[in-house]
Motif scaffolding. Structure first.
Motif, PDB file in Angstrom:
ATOM      1  N   LEU A   1       2.830  -3.545  87.264  1.00  0.00           N
ATOM      2  CA  LEU A   1       2.822  -4.734  86.407  1.00  0.00           C
ATOM      3  C   LEU A   1       3.026  -4.358  84.943  1.00  0.00           C
ATOM      4  CD1 LEU A   1      -0.040  -6.923  87.926  1.00  0.00           C
ATOM      5  CD2 LEU A   1       2.360  -7.569  87.703  1.00  0.00           C
ATOM      6  N   TYR A   2       2.337  -3.301  84.516  1.00  0.00           N
ATOM      7  CA  TYR A   2       2.497  -2.892  83.117  1.00  0.00           C
ATOM      8  C   TYR A   2       3.922  -2.410  82.855  1.00  0.00           C
ATOM      9  CZ  TYR A   2       2.218  -0.543  78.690  1.00  0.00           C
ATOM     10  OH  TYR A   2       2.472  -0.162  77.397  1.00  0.00           O
ATOM     11  N   SER A   3       4.502  -1.689  83.798  1.00  0.00           N
ATOM     12  CA  SER A   3       5.881  -1.224  83.635  1.00  0.00           C
ATOM     13  C   SER A   3       6.834  -2.405  83.489  1.00  0.00           C
ATOM     14  CB  SER A   3       6.288  -0.358  84.833  1.00  0.00           C
ATOM     15  OG  SER A   3       5.493   0.809  84.908  1.00  0.00           O
ATOM     16  N   GLN A   4       6.592  -3.456  84.257  1.00  0.00           N
ATOM     17  CA  GLN A   4       7.428  -4.656  84.154  1.00  0.00           C
ATOM     18  C   GLN A   4       7.253  -5.333  82.796  1.00  0.00           C
ATOM     19  OE1 GLN A   4       6.104  -6.822  87.607  1.00  0.00           O
ATOM     20  NE2 GLN A   4       7.510  -5.759  88.980  1.00  0.00           N
ATOM     21  N   LEU A   5       6.001  -5.420  82.344  1.00  0.00           N
ATOM     22  CA  LEU A   5       5.736  -5.991  81.018  1.00  0.00           C
ATOM     23  C   LEU A   5       6.440  -5.188  79.934  1.00  0.00           C
ATOM     24  CD1 LEU A   5       3.978  -7.845  79.059  1.00  0.00           C
ATOM     25  CD2 LEU A   5       2.336  -5.964  79.090  1.00  0.00           C
ATOM     26  N   LEU A   6       6.299  -3.862  79.994  1.00  0.00           N
ATOM     27  CA  LEU A   6       6.884  -3.003  78.970  1.00  0.00           C
ATOM     28  C   LEU A   6       8.408  -3.093  78.988  1.00  0.00           C
ATOM     29  CD1 LEU A   6       6.300  -0.932  76.754  1.00  0.00           C
ATOM     30  CD2 LEU A   6       6.342   0.859  78.503  1.00  0.00           C
ATOM     31  N   TRP A   7       8.990  -3.130  80.182  1.00  0.00           N
ATOM     32  CA  TRP A   7      10.449  -3.244  80.265  1.00  0.00           C
ATOM     33  C   TRP A   7      10.927  -4.547  79.630  1.00  0.00           C
ATOM     34  CZ3 TRP A   7      14.612  -0.370  81.222  1.00  0.00           C
ATOM     35  CH2 TRP A   7      15.829  -1.044  81.356  1.00  0.00           C
ATOM     36  N   ASN A   8      10.277  -5.655  79.960  1.00  0.00           N
ATOM     37  CA  ASN A   8      10.676  -6.943  79.381  1.00  0.00           C
ATOM     38  C   ASN A   8      10.630  -6.903  77.857  1.00  0.00           C
ATOM     39  OD1 ASN A   8      11.075  -8.047  81.894  1.00  0.00           O
ATOM     40  ND2 ASN A   8       9.351  -9.468  81.805  1.00  0.00           N
TER      41      ASN A   8
ATOM     42  N   TRP B   1      -0.719  -5.819  76.338  1.00  0.00           N
ATOM     43  CA  TRP B   1      -1.316  -6.833  77.205  1.00  0.00           C
ATOM     44  C   TRP B   1      -1.983  -7.927  76.384  1.00  0.00           C
ATOM     45  CZ3 TRP B   1       0.307  -7.871  81.653  1.00  0.00           C
ATOM     46  CH2 TRP B   1       0.602  -6.911  82.611  1.00  0.00           C
ATOM     47  N   ILE B   2      -2.671  -7.546  75.300  1.00  0.00           N
ATOM     48  CA  ILE B   2      -3.342  -8.546  74.466  1.00  0.00           C
ATOM     49  C   ILE B   2      -2.315  -9.476  73.830  1.00  0.00           C
ATOM     50  CG2 ILE B   2      -4.743  -8.891  72.396  1.00  0.00           C
ATOM     51  CD1 ILE B   2      -6.185  -6.270  73.065  1.00  0.00           C
ATOM     52  N   ARG B   3      -1.239  -8.912  73.287  1.00  0.00           N
ATOM     53  CA  ARG B   3      -0.187  -9.749  72.690  1.00  0.00           C
ATOM     54  C   ARG B   3       0.413 -10.688  73.728  1.00  0.00           C
ATOM     55  NH1 ARG B   3       2.127  -4.849  70.589  1.00  0.00           N
ATOM     56  NH2 ARG B   3       1.410  -4.387  68.478  1.00  0.00           N
ATOM     57  N   PHE B   4       0.638 -10.165  74.915  1.00  0.00           N
ATOM     58  CA  PHE B   4       1.212 -10.974  75.985  1.00  0.00           C
ATOM     59  C   PHE B   4       0.303 -12.161  76.296  1.00  0.00           C
ATOM     60  CE2 PHE B   4       1.573 -11.757  80.632  1.00  0.00           C
ATOM     61  CZ  PHE B   4       2.886 -12.192  80.670  1.00  0.00           C
ATOM     62  N   ALA B   5      -1.002 -11.905  76.388  1.00  0.00           N
ATOM     63  CA  ALA B   5      -1.957 -12.974  76.675  1.00  0.00           C
ATOM     64  C   ALA B   5      -1.991 -13.996  75.548  1.00  0.00           C
ATOM     65  CB  ALA B   5      -3.349 -12.388  76.897  1.00  0.00           C
ATOM     66  N   GLN B   6      -1.945 -13.511  74.312  1.00  0.00           N
ATOM     67  CA  GLN B   6      -1.995 -14.425  73.171  1.00  0.00           C
ATOM     68  C   GLN B   6      -0.750 -15.290  73.090  1.00  0.00           C
ATOM     69  OE1 GLN B   6      -2.697 -11.589  70.019  1.00  0.00           O
ATOM     70  NE2 GLN B   6      -4.924 -11.754  70.192  1.00  0.00           N
ATOM     71  N   ARG B   7       0.408 -14.713  73.405  1.00  0.00           N
ATOM     72  CA  ARG B   7       1.641 -15.509  73.401  1.00  0.00           C
ATOM     73  C   ARG B   7       1.605 -16.577  74.482  1.00  0.00           C
ATOM     74  NH1 ARG B   7       4.347 -10.592  72.151  1.00  0.00           N
ATOM     75  NH2 ARG B   7       4.843 -10.242  74.337  1.00  0.00           N
TER      76      ARG B   7
ATOM     77  N   ASN C   1      13.932  -6.695  75.601  1.00  0.00           N
ATOM     78  CA  ASN C   1      14.075  -8.073  75.120  1.00  0.00           C
ATOM     79  C   ASN C   1      14.685  -8.961  76.205  1.00  0.00           C
ATOM     80  OD1 ASN C   1      13.819 -10.151  73.236  1.00  0.00           O
ATOM     81  ND2 ASN C   1      15.886  -9.842  72.426  1.00  0.00           N
ATOM     82  N   SER C   2      14.072  -8.887  77.388  1.00  0.00           N
ATOM     83  CA  SER C   2      14.602  -9.621  78.531  1.00  0.00           C
ATOM     84  C   SER C   2      13.462 -10.257  79.315  1.00  0.00           C
ATOM     85  CB  SER C   2      15.380  -8.672  79.453  1.00  0.00           C
ATOM     86  OG  SER C   2      14.486  -7.781  80.110  1.00  0.00           O
ATOM     87  N   ASP C   3      13.831 -11.056  80.284  1.00  0.00           N
ATOM     88  CA  ASP C   3      12.877 -11.615  81.246  1.00  0.00           C
ATOM     89  C   ASP C   3      13.270 -11.169  82.649  1.00  0.00           C
ATOM     90  OD1 ASP C   3      11.212 -13.118  79.455  1.00  0.00           O
ATOM     91  OD2 ASP C   3      12.867 -14.534  79.221  1.00  0.00           O
ATOM     92  N   ASP C   4      13.607  -9.890  82.768  1.00  0.00           N
ATOM     93  CA  ASP C   4      14.043  -9.366  84.060  1.00  0.00           C
ATOM     94  C   ASP C   4      12.952  -9.481  85.118  1.00  0.00           C
ATOM     95  OD1 ASP C   4      16.502  -8.754  83.039  1.00  0.00           O
ATOM     96  OD2 ASP C   4      16.070  -6.627  82.703  1.00  0.00           O
ATOM     97  N   TYR C   5      11.690  -9.407  84.682  1.00  0.00           N
ATOM     98  CA  TYR C   5      10.580  -9.471  85.630  1.00  0.00           C
ATOM     99  C   TYR C   5       9.705 -10.679  85.323  1.00  0.00           C
ATOM    100  CZ  TYR C   5      11.979  -4.691  86.655  1.00  0.00           C
ATOM    101  OH  TYR C   5      12.696  -3.585  87.000  1.00  0.00           O
ATOM    102  N   SER C   6       9.295 -11.361  86.370  1.00  0.00           N
ATOM    103  CA  SER C   6       8.392 -12.503  86.235  1.00  0.00           C
ATOM    104  C   SER C   6       6.961 -11.990  86.269  1.00  0.00           C
ATOM    105  CB  SER C   6       8.636 -13.496  87.375  1.00  0.00           C
ATOM    106  OG  SER C   6       7.727 -14.570  87.302  1.00  0.00           O
ATOM    107  N   LEU C   7       6.213 -12.267  85.207  1.00  0.00           N
ATOM    108  CA  LEU C   7       4.850 -11.760  85.088  1.00  0.00           C
ATOM    109  C   LEU C   7       3.843 -12.879  85.323  1.00  0.00           C
ATOM    110  CD1 LEU C   7       5.524  -9.565  81.981  1.00  0.00           C
ATOM    111  CD2 LEU C   7       4.910  -8.711  84.227  1.00  0.00           C
ATOM    112  N   PRO C   8       2.637 -12.533  85.761  1.00  0.00           N
ATOM    113  CA  PRO C   8       1.632 -13.552  86.059  1.00  0.00           C
ATOM    114  C   PRO C   8       1.128 -14.238  84.798  1.00  0.00           C
ATOM    115  CG  PRO C   8       0.659 -11.374  86.159  1.00  0.00           C
ATOM    116  CD  PRO C   8       2.142 -11.166  85.999  1.00  0.00           C
ATOM    117  N   ASP C   9       0.508 -15.386  84.990  1.00  0.00           N
ATOM    118  CA  ASP C   9      -0.114 -16.106  83.885  1.00  0.00           C
ATOM    119  C   ASP C   9      -1.439 -15.433  83.584  1.00  0.00           C
ATOM    120  OD1 ASP C   9      -1.227 -17.789  82.062  1.00  0.00           O
ATOM    121  OD2 ASP C   9      -1.053 -19.606  83.271  1.00  0.00           O
ATOM    122  N   LEU C  10      -1.458 -14.628  82.534  1.00  0.00           N
ATOM    123  CA  LEU C  10      -2.637 -13.822  82.240  1.00  0.00           C
ATOM    124  C   LEU C  10      -3.847 -14.677  81.893  1.00  0.00           C
ATOM    125  CD1 LEU C  10      -3.321 -10.842  82.179  1.00  0.00           C
ATOM    126  CD2 LEU C  10      -2.847 -10.809  79.750  1.00  0.00           C
ATOM    127  N   GLN C  11      -3.601 -15.895  81.398  1.00  0.00           N
ATOM    128  CA  GLN C  11      -4.735 -16.739  81.038  1.00  0.00           C
ATOM    129  C   GLN C  11      -5.510 -17.196  82.268  1.00  0.00           C
ATOM    130  OE1 GLN C  11      -5.930 -17.296  77.889  1.00  0.00           O
ATOM    131  NE2 GLN C  11      -4.473 -15.634  77.615  1.00  0.00           N
TER     132      GLN C  11
END
Length: 225
Positions: free
Chosen positions: A72-79, A212-218, A83-93
């Motif tokens: 999951l982290y690798s997918q987040l980092l790649w995106n 991960w924190i930035r991702f959750a905040q966004r 600067n892409s949405d190649d991987y669909s990530l879960p709703d962290l909230q």
């Protein structure tokens, strides 16, 4: 980071990522097996969690990483880096942030928290053969000793067991799964306290945690009306 691309169009095996170049140039270079990749460099060393780094140490050049959190982290980092949405990530909230931190990274966070609270962590005590606890810490002012135990996932921590130790004991269970009655020497760290610390001390967090924190905040900002 590398993402495997399909082979060039026009080949009969264009459904495969692997290509075989049995040509004079390929044989001369001793490179006939080719897998085309898109490569994006990780900007900082702590962008890559230790669990992933450990999978690229000798003697294996490359191996599968059998860890859902690392994937999951690798997918987040790649995106983020591509600067892409190649991987669909879960709703962290809708999930617990600690579900997306591996065991080593969670230990790093507790390590940093205790040092900010006045405890000096003894690096040499943080070894795999320290079976009963993660590491030893010494209070800068009182010189008292403390041991630290960290658990991720749903493995419970028995507070009564740790009450038998003579030292102060810091316990952290990433999902708040505790059993038993704590003794006077047991300090239970709540996930809410540590998450608040992570957000309040964002700049001293490892890059992998910051992402991960930035991702959750966004995600939170995007959901606000």
């Amino acid at each position: 980071m590398a993402q495997v691309d399909p082979p060039r169009s026009g080949r009969s095996d264009n459904s495969l990522a692997w290509e075989y170049y049995d040509t004079p140039a390929g044989r001369e270079a001793d490179i006939v097996n080719v897998v085309r990749c898109r490569i994006v460099p990780a900007p900082k060393a702590d962008d890559v969690p230790g669990k992933i780094v450990a999978c690229f140490r000798p003697s294996r050049a490359i191996q599968s990483i059998a860890d859902e959190t690392a994937v999951l982290y690798s997918q987040l980092l790649w995106n983020q880096l591509s600067n892409s949405d190649d991987y669909s990530l879960p709703d962290l909230q809708q999930c617990d942030l600690f579900s997306y931190l591996d065991a080593e990274t969670t230990e790093d966070v507790i390590f940093i928290y205790l040092q900010c609270e006045g405890w000096v962590v003894v690096p040499n005590s943080r070894k795999a053969d320290t079976m009963s606890y993660e590491f030893l810490a010494i209070n800068r002012e009182t010189h008292a000793r403390a041991i630290v135990q960290v658990k991720t996932g749903n493995t419970p921590l028995d507070r009564a067991h740790w009450s038998t130790f003579p030292e102060t004991v810091f316990l952290f269970q990433a999902h708040g799964v505790y059993t038993g009655v704590p003794g006077h020497n047991v300090v239970q760290l709540s996930p809410e306290t540590i998450r608040g610390f992570m957000e309040g001390h964002f700049d001293v967090m490892p890059q992998s945690v910051q992402r991960w924190i930035r991702f959750a905040q966004r995600r939170t900002s995007a959901q606000m009306p």
